[in-house]
Design an enzyme around this catalytic site. Sequence first.
Site, PDB file in Angstrom:
ATOM      1  NE  ARG A 133      -5.707  -0.548  -8.677  1.00 36.28           N
ATOM      2  CZ  ARG A 133      -6.893  -1.516  -9.095  1.00 36.28           C
ATOM      3  NH1 ARG A 133      -7.224  -1.557 -10.339  1.00 36.28           N
ATOM      4  NH2 ARG A 133      -7.715  -1.350  -7.500  1.00 36.28           N
ATOM      5  CE  LYS A 158      -3.535  -3.643  -5.517  1.00 35.92           C
ATOM      6  NZ  LYS A 158      -3.422  -2.364  -4.335  1.00 35.92           N
ATOM      7  CE1 TYR A 257     -10.974   8.106  -3.439  1.00 41.36           C
ATOM      8  CE2 TYR A 257     -11.329   5.730  -3.934  1.00 41.36           C
ATOM      9  CZ  TYR A 257     -10.464   7.119  -4.040  1.00 41.36           C
ATOM     10  OH  TYR A 257      -9.304   6.412  -4.956  1.00 41.36           O
TER      11      TYR A 257
END
Length: 281
Positions: A133, A158, A257
């Site tokens: 990220r 996160k 994905y």
Amino acid sequence: MTELRKRMMEDLQLAGYSPRTTRSYIDTVRVLAKHYHRSPDLLTDEEIRDFFVHLVSERKLSRSSITVYLCGIKFFFEKTLKRKLPILDIVRPRPQKRLPVVLSQGEVQSVLKRVKRPVYRMALTIIYACGLRISEGIRLKTSDVDGQRGLLRVRAGKGGKDRLVPLHSHPLELLRSYYRAHGKGSPFLFPQKKAHIAADSLQKVFRAALKESGVDKPATVHTLRHSYATHLVENGLDIGTIKEILGHTSIVTTNIYTHLTERITARIHVSLDGMMTGLQQ
């Protein structure tokens, strides 16, 4: 700063929320108070309901924006004021099932090579090479690199979780060359003055490189993470391992994905060749 805002900020800090989330949640309550020109603790349940109707029907905010307002306002009333608001239990933005924007490997290379400043080019390269990220990438420190084991430590990702991700030998060598030339004198891999580079600056640089490359996709820095995961799927890595690398809590998040990738699409077309050859107008 009002006493209520100070108390909410302290509650969020005690609950372990990141500075970014803290600012976002406090801002939702500020907007609520500004909407009615009154202190938020004086608002009625009906007024809270009307505010969310306003966000949905008049301002037409996205699902993600509505969710931020819901979480921020709910925290304020239920945690800071200790006041239960039944109306907040029915505010549920409809989920949007959107496939992520993905760049091909060639497109990634085309964009990155147009980033001129070494600190930004290297940051974007590592974000792609490790599936990070943007907040994780810009905060990397030299001590996070384990060159002997080919690993990169991601600290406080996160949910406040640490994780190890593979760092391939090629980007590792690029990182070493970059550090020898540009990185010394700071604990951060990608320094800017006395801190690290800013996320908005990195986004701006990425958008400029994307435009210059001619790649016509609505990509952002986060697209590099999506692309990394998709390319791993294309190369046959199992989804459970990808989940651990990305730091997802649930496999459901990672399953996005498994969409049609270039190689899967190519195999489908080969399979369809025989089926479609005999079709006539």
